[in-house]
Design an enzyme around this catalytic site. Structure first.
Site, short mmCIF file in Angstrom:
data_model
loop_
_atom_site.label_atom_id
_atom_site.label_comp_id
_atom_site.label_asym_id
_atom_site.label_seq_id
_atom_site.Cartn_x
_atom_site.Cartn_y
_atom_site.Cartn_z
N ASP A 152 0.73 -1.47 0.14
CA ASP A 152 -0.06 0.58 0.01
C ASP A 152 1.17 0.84 -0.16
O ASP A 152 1.99 0.81 0.20
CB ASP A 152 -0.90 -0.43 1.17
CG ASP A 152 -1.93 0.20 1.15
OD1 ASP A 152 -2.22 1.14 0.06
OD2 ASP A 152 -3.40 0.44 1.51
N GLU A 163 3.41 6.45 -2.34
CA GLU A 163 2.88 7.81 -3.01
C GLU A 163 4.63 9.23 -2.87
O GLU A 163 5.01 9.00 -1.45
CB GLU A 163 1.93 8.45 -3.19
CG GLU A 163 0.89 7.30 -4.20
CD GLU A 163 -0.15 6.41 -3.02
OE1 GLU A 163 -1.15 6.07 -3.91
OE2 GLU A 163 0.00 6.52 -1.75
N ASP A 167 -18.93 10.18 -7.42
CA ASP A 167 -18.22 10.95 -7.26
C ASP A 167 -17.34 9.58 -5.63
O ASP A 167 -17.15 8.91 -5.37
CB ASP A 167 -18.48 10.90 -5.50
CG ASP A 167 -18.06 12.37 -4.92
OD1 ASP A 167 -16.94 12.82 -5.51
OD2 ASP A 167 -18.32 12.27 -3.80
#
Length: 665
Positions: free
Chosen positions: A385, A388, A448
């Site tokens: 996970d 970034e 969304d």
């Protein structure tokens, strides 16, 4: 030296004293660029020959070189701006909204659209930001690959060495800006005085008429980025992954995992592997199993193995401040450093901690050894996970690397060392790895960041060479759970069923909430099993297309325009092709039980047994239990089919039966 007049180079014109460029495309189409927007001075001198235009902006101490290179298939127009090293920024803008043009690619967006301005959300485009790998929930965009594809058969490519910022306005203006200051690029190696500050390439086919959009994209992509070199674990194609995350959250225990596996198997559902998500270790960053929650981990492994199940577990790149690892002075050099050269903590969704610096070989090997030790206990592989650039200290410094995205690239490279059943969520130049890349956490809702972004995201990642993409958890990950029920009885049964159907013919399925967790559970279970059975019939075909993708560099999951050359096909975001023979047209909208389907050329047999001769548009009923899909029975359209299509159009009235034809394209 020459006068600053309008000049031409191949298909390109440089106008307005060097501040406007026009690239002529097919027919009367063109691409407009508004260049040198960071200064107002005009070009004092312009020279041109058969290979280049050189425009000198002496007052700004700046020079633009546009060079032309050709091969047998493509023309490449390279724009390179040379400025003094002290220049703050340089900016050009490409207008993507010209005529009926549509564009694909670019950064990952939270509300991913296909094409990129085709969003149903109120806001189109995205705000100005550095083109690095971010968390799309926290930043306007996340820059994996610097590639844009225009439907008019033009591609835009920006080199990795450019300190790129981008912005896409709602009306289609794509800003390309080079800027080191106030960005993640600031502390990385910067250009030399003889290197361009801002550069990019526009590519077009030599022969527009004989080059299709798919062929153009495949040809260009093979030049600028990679594709998978091997197929990921095929067991993941055969059977779904089941993860604990949405159903149990961080409270998951050994008893929960045991019960979960038993439930799935006893109800006759297939499983490739059970994924134990957050939280199964002690502190984040301490590589120790939490024996309070998992008192007998070997027994858990043994129980799963008795059912022929593999266990994978969730891991992350953080060492939280309260962990023993964070307090160990010998490990401090393994963490990403801030602008002052010392390790700095970052905030992530599970607290504050250090980020492990995977560009440091010692840190890389230390982390790798910890995961290898867990494998000796019986863990098969991992879900990696985060990763970034967003989750690094402001003004961060890496042990090695030329660009900010090198952090994410090395994290993905480490993930790939743990086999072909790995799940990861970042990548940059890592398309070759035979691992899954998860496209985005999705909310358990229709719009969304919900179901309607799934197909656009899959198409986006496939376009950029990440063929082995995982569209996250069926039914969403439940972080908006208070809106749709609780973890015991889910109230959004229709959403779950449609999600199963949208995902059914993609490469991998991943469940967490179970079909029997929902209201009208018998119905939900029955429909889900029916969908899985329909998928099973195509598993050999899906596998074959994965191997073909490795051999040919062509994505498995393809947009409709790959097989249908029409204006309407360019904007279809709720159909997709699996290879060249299976077309899927699911429902991704609430309370929708009827839809239009565009079929390309060929003879297509649908899931109801009807045969349709394309190209044609049909209207079809889609009750909750149906996922419309179409198998192409022939490779090429026959003359018999053409005659039959003409005859049929005289007698078949619109909407006269299910799957009725309404028009040819």
């Amino acid at each position: 030296m020459g006068d600053p007049k309008d000049v031409e180079l191949g298909r390109l014109q440089l106008l307005n004293h060097g501040h406007h460029a026009v690239l002529k495309l097919d027919n009367s189409d063109s691409l407009n660029l508004y260049i040198g927007e960071s200064f107002t001075q005009h070009a004092q001198n312009v020279t041109v020959d058969e290979n280049a235009i050189v425009a000198s902006f002496d007052d700004a101490k700046t020079k633009l070189v546009i060079s032309l290179r050709k091969d047998d298939n493509f023309e490449f127009y390279n724009f390179a701006w040379f400025t003094p090293l002290e220049a703050h920024y340089l900016k050009d803008t490409v207008y993507l909204g010209e005529g009926e043009a549509h564009w694909f690619g670019g950064p990952q967006l939270l509300q991913q659209a296909w094409p990129i301005l085709n969003t149903r959300e109120e806001k189109k485009g995205y705000d100005f930001c550095p083109y690095v790998i971010e968390d799309p929930y926290m930043k306007p965009s996340s820059g994996f690959e610097r590639y844009w594809l225009g439907s008019q058969k033009v591609a835009l490519i920006v080199p990795s060495g450019v300190p790129l910022w981008t912005q896409l306005s709602p009306n289609g203006y794509l800003a390309l800006q080079a800027q080191y200051a106030d960005s993640p690029y600031a502390l990385f190696p910067q250009r030399h005085s003889d290197e361009p500050y801002l550069s990019y390439t526009l590519a077009v086919p030599v022969n527009f008429k004989s080059t299709s959009l798919p062929d153009f994209h495949v040809g260009i992509s093979k030049i600028y980025f990679d594709h998978p070199h091997a197929v990921f674990d095929e067991k993941l194609i055969e059977k779904p992954i089941w993860t604990t995350w949405a159903r149990y959250g961080k409270a998951v225990t050994q008893a929960d995992v045991t019960k979960y596996a038993d439930e799935i198997v006893s109800r006759g559902f297939p499983v490739s592997q059970i994924e134990l998500d957050d939280k199964w270790t002690t502190e984040y960053g301490d590589f120790e199993i939490d024996t309070n929650k998992f008192p007998d981990f070997p027994a858990l492994i043994a129980h799963l193995k008795s059912k022929d199940l593999r266990l994978t577990t969730w891991v992350h790149p953080f060492v939280n401040v309260e962990s023993e690892s964070a307090k160990n002075p010998k490990l401090q050099d393994f963490f990403v450093k801030g602008s002052h050269g010392k390790p700095e903590t970052v905030h992530w969704w599970n607290g504050d901690g250090y980020a492990i610096d995977f560009t440091n070989p010692k840190a890389y090997n230390w982390y790798k050894s910890k995961l290898e030790a867990f494998q000796k206990v019986g863990i098969f592989t991992y879900k990696f996970d985060a990763g970034e650039v967003y989750y690094l200290p402001e003004g961060f410094k890496l042990a090695s690397g030329k660009h900010p995205n090198d952090y994410s690239r090395d994290y993905a490279r480490l993930a790939a060392e743990f086999g072909t059943a790995v799940e990861n969520r970042v990548g940059n130049g890592t398309q070759a790895a035979p691992i899954l890349i998860r496209t985005l956490d999705r909310a358990s809702q229709w719009t969304d960041t919900g179901l309607q972004t799934l197909i656009p995201s899959v198409l986006q990642f496939s376009l950029l060479g990440y063929y082995w993409n995982l569209p996250d958890i069926i039914g969403g990950n439940g972080f908006n759970i208070s809106q749709v029920g609780d973890r015991s009885i889910r109230t959004d049964s229709e959403l779950f069923i449609r999600w199963v159907q949208v995902n059914a013919f993609l490469l991998v399925l991943q469940f967490s909430f179970c079909p029997w967790d929902y209201q009208e559970s018998d119905k939900v279970v029955e429909i889900t099993k029916s969908v899985l059975k329909q998928r099973d019939a195509f598993v050999p075909y899906i596998k074959s297309q994965c191997h073909a993708a490795v051999a040919n560099g062509v994505p498995v999951i393809r947009p409709l325009w790959w097989a249908l050359s029409s204006k309407e096909a360019l904007t279809v975001d709720d159909q997709f092709l699996v290879g060249d023979r299976l077309l899927v047209a699911p429902i991704a909208h609430e309370n929708t039980y009827h839809r239009r389907v565009l079929l390309p050329e060929g003879s297509w047999k649908d899931d109801l047994g009807n045969v349709h001769i394309g190209p044609i548009t049909i209207e079809t009923d889609v009750p909750l239990e149906r996922i419309p899909h179409y198998w192409r029975q022939d490779r090429k359209r026959s003359w018999i089919g053409s005659i039959w299509n003409m005859i049929r159009s005289l007698f078949v009235k619109p909407n006269s039966r299910k799957g009725s034809e309404v028009s040819t394209i």
